[in-house]
Write an enzyme that holds these catalytic residues in place. Structure first.
Site, PDB file in Angstrom:
ATOM      1  NE  ARG A  26       9.387  -9.110   4.625  1.00  0.00           N
ATOM      2  CZ  ARG A  26       8.161  -9.475   4.999  1.00  0.00           C
ATOM      3  NH1 ARG A  26       7.236  -8.565   5.157  1.00  0.00           N
ATOM      4  NH2 ARG A  26       7.861 -10.738   5.218  1.00  0.00           N
ATOM      5  N   GLY A  59       6.663   8.683   7.499  1.00  0.00           N
ATOM      6  CA  GLY A  59       7.483   8.891   8.692  1.00  0.00           C
ATOM      7  C   GLY A  59       8.836   9.469   8.352  1.00  0.00           C
ATOM      8  CB  CYS A  94      18.390  -3.295   0.920  1.00  0.00           C
ATOM      9  SG  CYS A  94      19.364  -4.726   1.385  1.00  0.00           S
TER      10      CYS A  94
HETATM   11  C1  UDX Z   1      23.880  -8.628   1.499  1.00  0.00           C
HETATM   12  C2  UDX Z   1      24.193  -8.691   0.012  1.00  0.00           C
HETATM   13  O1  UDX Z   1      25.142  -9.565  -0.271  1.00  0.00           O
HETATM   14  C3  UDX Z   1      24.220  -7.342  -0.583  1.00  0.00           C
HETATM   15  O2  UDX Z   1      24.626  -7.347  -1.910  1.00  0.00           O
HETATM   16  C4  UDX Z   1      22.803  -6.953  -0.473  1.00  0.00           C
HETATM   17  O3  UDX Z   1      22.492  -5.816  -1.181  1.00  0.00           O
HETATM   18  C5  UDX Z   1      22.456  -6.788   0.984  1.00  0.00           C
HETATM   19  O4  UDX Z   1      22.636  -7.965   1.643  1.00  0.00           O
HETATM   20  P1  UDX Z   1      24.828  -8.343   3.839  1.00  0.00           P
HETATM   21  O5  UDX Z   1      24.571  -9.780   4.097  1.00  0.00           O
HETATM   22  O6  UDX Z   1      23.944  -7.347   4.482  1.00  0.00           O
HETATM   23  O7  UDX Z   1      24.849  -8.092   2.257  1.00  0.00           O
HETATM   24  O8  UDX Z   1      26.366  -7.980   4.125  1.00  0.00           O
HETATM   25  P2  UDX Z   1      27.222  -8.172   5.435  1.00  0.00           P
HETATM   26  O9  UDX Z   1      26.351  -8.435   6.613  1.00  0.00           O
HETATM   27  O10 UDX Z   1      28.174  -7.035   5.419  1.00  0.00           O
HETATM   28  O11 UDX Z   1      27.998  -9.539   5.124  1.00  0.00           O
HETATM   29  C6  UDX Z   1      28.913  -9.737   4.121  1.00  0.00           C
HETATM   30  C7  UDX Z   1      29.930 -10.784   4.601  1.00  0.00           C
HETATM   31  O12 UDX Z   1      30.799 -11.140   3.509  1.00  0.00           O
HETATM   32  C8  UDX Z   1      30.834 -10.291   5.728  1.00  0.00           C
HETATM   33  O13 UDX Z   1      30.772 -11.198   6.814  1.00  0.00           O
HETATM   34  C9  UDX Z   1      32.238 -10.268   5.098  1.00  0.00           C
HETATM   35  O14 UDX Z   1      33.259 -10.576   6.016  1.00  0.00           O
HETATM   36  C10 UDX Z   1      32.093 -11.326   4.031  1.00  0.00           C
HETATM   37  N1  UDX Z   1      33.089 -11.223   2.953  1.00  0.00           N
HETATM   38  C11 UDX Z   1      33.312 -10.056   2.319  1.00  0.00           C
HETATM   39  C12 UDX Z   1      33.785 -12.372   2.562  1.00  0.00           C
HETATM   40  O15 UDX Z   1      33.607 -13.443   3.152  1.00  0.00           O
HETATM   41  N2  UDX Z   1      34.662 -12.296   1.529  1.00  0.00           N
HETATM   42  C13 UDX Z   1      34.927 -11.125   0.896  1.00  0.00           C
HETATM   43  O16 UDX Z   1      35.747 -11.092  -0.026  1.00  0.00           O
HETATM   44  C14 UDX Z   1      34.227  -9.979   1.308  1.00  0.00           C
HETATM   45  C1  UDX Z   2      14.479  -4.618   2.026  1.00  0.00           C
HETATM   46  C2  UDX Z   2      13.444  -5.339   1.161  1.00  0.00           C
HETATM   47  O1  UDX Z   2      12.138  -5.099   1.697  1.00  0.00           O
HETATM   48  C3  UDX Z   2      13.745  -6.832   1.095  1.00  0.00           C
HETATM   49  O2  UDX Z   2      12.836  -7.464   0.204  1.00  0.00           O
HETATM   50  C4  UDX Z   2      15.202  -7.111   0.657  1.00  0.00           C
HETATM   51  O3  UDX Z   2      15.382  -6.869  -0.722  1.00  0.00           O
HETATM   52  C5  UDX Z   2      16.168  -6.283   1.496  1.00  0.00           C
HETATM   53  O4  UDX Z   2      15.775  -4.891   1.524  1.00  0.00           O
HETATM   54  P1  UDX Z   2      14.932  -4.326   4.630  1.00  0.00           P
HETATM   55  O5  UDX Z   2      16.089  -3.468   4.250  1.00  0.00           O
HETATM   56  O6  UDX Z   2      15.124  -5.392   5.667  1.00  0.00           O
HETATM   57  O7  UDX Z   2      14.337  -5.092   3.355  1.00  0.00           O
HETATM   58  O8  UDX Z   2      13.787  -3.346   5.160  1.00  0.00           O
HETATM   59  P2  UDX Z   2      12.304  -2.946   4.747  1.00  0.00           P
HETATM   60  O9  UDX Z   2      11.352  -3.715   5.567  1.00  0.00           O
HETATM   61  O10 UDX Z   2      12.135  -2.971   3.275  1.00  0.00           O
HETATM   62  O11 UDX Z   2      12.278  -1.422   5.253  1.00  0.00           O
HETATM   63  C6  UDX Z   2      13.175  -0.470   4.714  1.00  0.00           C
HETATM   64  C7  UDX Z   2      12.946   0.896   5.294  1.00  0.00           C
HETATM   65  O12 UDX Z   2      11.687   1.418   4.871  1.00  0.00           O
HETATM   66  C8  UDX Z   2      12.931   0.955   6.828  1.00  0.00           C
HETATM   67  O13 UDX Z   2      13.710   2.059   7.246  1.00  0.00           O
HETATM   68  C9  UDX Z   2      11.476   1.163   7.170  1.00  0.00           C
HETATM   69  O14 UDX Z   2      11.281   1.881   8.372  1.00  0.00           O
HETATM   70  C10 UDX Z   2      11.009   1.967   5.973  1.00  0.00           C
HETATM   71  N1  UDX Z   2       9.546   1.863   5.733  1.00  0.00           N
HETATM   72  C11 UDX Z   2       8.998   0.652   5.419  1.00  0.00           C
HETATM   73  C12 UDX Z   2       8.747   3.009   5.790  1.00  0.00           C
HETATM   74  O15 UDX Z   2       9.246   4.114   6.052  1.00  0.00           O
HETATM   75  N2  UDX Z   2       7.410   2.880   5.517  1.00  0.00           N
HETATM   76  C13 UDX Z   2       6.825   1.692   5.213  1.00  0.00           C
HETATM   77  O16 UDX Z   2       5.605   1.676   4.975  1.00  0.00           O
HETATM   78  C14 UDX Z   2       7.657   0.538   5.162  1.00  0.00           C
END
Ligand code: UDX
Ligand code: UDX
Length: 426
Positions: free
Chosen positions: A154, A253, A260
């Site tokens: 998270r 809310g 995600c």
């Molecule tokens: C991650 C997961 O990988 C995604 O599948 C999941 O559902 C959510 O979390 P996240 O870490 O949030 O994604 O992505 P981001 O913060 O956009 O970072 C991805 C990084 O990969 C970037 O820094 C980008 O520059 C890099 N990248 C992308 C590479 O290094 N090589 C590539 O070919 C493409």
């Molecule tokens: C999520 C998953 O929880 C985590 O395990 C991983 O797979 C990445 O995706 P994250 O995206 O960081 O994590 O946020 P999360 O804490 O899951 O909240 C997602 C959204 O749901 C937020 O917009 C939050 O405000 C909302 N939320 C959460 C509600 O509206 N009600 C709740 O009770 C809890």
């Protein structure tokens, strides 16, 4: 163990830092030169609690390195962990081009045995296709194993989550990589779940769509509570005390956002549709989420019937507190709706600002409410709960608060003379 983490984003950088802290030698690579430069100078390019400090410790002690030399580092590491992003396409399906390009690089750089671990969230069946892709590119079966190892981090508590997992999921094709995999993380009290490649992919989607389902259930209950003039908080408490249900993810809310939950819901719907499986429940979960903002604007109109020309202040821009992430933030969607309705919008967020047409960003939460007709709380940052309401009231034009996250004390603000509108509250 020597590990190359590909992708230094929210997930990749957190994972790379934790793996280094567990004692591994980690090369974190990314194609984004500016990001790598910033990391080399000891600066995390986004906010994640505790990450800056832990990254510095492990960078300085020589266990965590940063590089844009993707190919060389993949070639030299027996373990490659893929954490590139898998963004959604217009139709909801996942764009896998980043992951494909990494696998192509791996295919042309395998000299000895390599363990390839997919951390990125990918639709069911993807890892099996990646395995086939490697074979088709002429990589011998004996030279690699591919493992699906989804993340459950998270944002805001990602480091804590990786250090205290409740489960560690590995999808494998055989038992060969299991010994190495068991040395990767600090297991603590977590249980290992070994399954197939596609099984692991589906555990990830099932987890996030279940969380989304709980939230949409909560939001529908709150709508019903509103209609019957019942306090939803009491209902959530009653529900949450049953251990079969529990209180987590029952906060009603503005709905769920972030990078995600919405993406994974769309991707699972798309994957199921391609297999001719109907997803009536997932469709409903999305439909409820998509209409949450309308519900709150309707609430606002009960006390401010004509929104055109009104000045509205929105507190909280990020998709949840304790992050600077604006990706798919319900607060931003709300602001865009207000603008479409002809409002002037002031915003304040403790961590970020967002440039939007017809929106003025403020650094001070009290300044931001000056002459406003209403204040909407879109993200439940603690400082909103603790603020000086008489100061807020003295600066506003009208005394209306829409608490779209049920996060402030309604008695206090009502005593101050505000009209208070909450979530599922009579
Ligand atoms: C991650 C997961 O990988 C995604 O599948 C999941 O559902 C959510 O979390 P996240 O870490 O949030 O994604 O992505 P981001 O913060 O956009 O970072 C991805 C990084 O990969 C970037 O820094 C980008 O520059 C890099 N990248 C992308 C590479 O290094 N090589 C590539 O070919 C493409
Ligand atoms: C999520 C998953 O929880 C985590 O395990 C991983 O797979 C990445 O995706 P994250 O995206 O960081 O994590 O946020 P999360 O804490 O899951 O909240 C997602 C959204 O749901 C937020 O917009 C939050 O405000 C909302 N939320 C959460 C509600 O509206 N009600 C709740 O009770 C809890």
């Amino acid at each position: 163990m020597r590990i190359c983490v590909v992708g230094a984003g929210y997930v990749g950088l957190t994972t790379a830092t934790a793996l280094a802290d567990f004692g591994h030698e980690v090369q974190c690579v990314d194609i984004d030169q500016a990001k790598i430069e910033s990391l080399r100078q000891g600066k995390v390019p986004f906010y994640e609690q505790g990450l800056q400090e832990l990254m510095n410790i492990n960078h300085q002690n020589g266990r965590l390195h940063f590089s844009i030399q993707v190919e060389e580092n993949i070639r030299d590491s027996p373990i490659v962990l893929i954490a590139v992003d898998t963004p959604p396409k217009e139709d909801g399906s996942s764009n896998l081009s980043n992951i494909h390009s990494v696998v192509e690089t791996i295919a042309s750089n395998i000299k000895g045995y390599k363990l390839i671990i997919t951390k990125s969230t990918v639709p069911p069946g993807t890892n099996a296709l990646l395995y086939q892709m490697l074979l088709d590119k002429g990589v011998e079966e004996d030279l690699f194993d591919i493992v699906s190892n989804p993340e459950f981090l998270r944002e805001g508590t990602a480091l804590w989550d990786i250090k205290h997992p409740n489960k560690i999921v590995f999808g494998t094709r055989s038992e060969r990589p299991i010994k190495i995999l068991k040395k990767l993380y600090q297991k603590g009290k977590a249980s290992y779940i070994f399954t197939s490649l596609t099984g692991a992919e589906l555990i990830k989607y099932a987890s996030n769509t279940f969380l989304a389902t709980k939230i949409s259930f909560a939001n529908e209950m709150a709508r019903i509570c509103d209609a019957f003039e019942v306090n939803y908080i009491d209902v959530a408490k009653g529900l949450g005390t049953d251990p079969r249900i529990n209180r987590h993810f029952l906060n009603a809310g503005l709905g769920f956002g972030g990078s995600c939950l919405p993406k994974d819901l769309c991707a699972l719907k798309d994957a199921a549709m391609r297999q001719n499986v109907e997803t009536k429940l997932l469709d409903a979960v999305m439909a409820i989420n998509d209409t949450q903002i309308d519900i709150y604007l309707k609430k606002l109109r009960t006390v401010l019937p004509n929104l055109e020309g009104k000045q509205i202040t929105v507190w909280g821009l990020t998709f949840k507190p304790h992050t600077d992430d604006l990706r798919t933030s319900p607060a931003i969607a709300l602001i865009k709706q207000l603008i479409r309705k002809g409002c002037y919008v002031h915003t304040y967020d403790p961590m970020v600002q967002q440039e939007l047409a017809n929106v003025s960003n403020f650094n001070d939460q009290y300044e931001s409410v000056k002459n406003s007709d209403a204040l909407i709380i879109a993200t439940e940052w603690e400082q909103f709960h603790e603020c000086d309401w008489s100061e807020v009231k003295s600066r506003m034009k009208a005394s209306i608060i829409l608490d779209a996250r049920n996060c402030i004390d309604e008695k206090i603000v009502r005593n101050e003379g505000f009209i208070y509108l909450g979530v599922g509250k009579p």
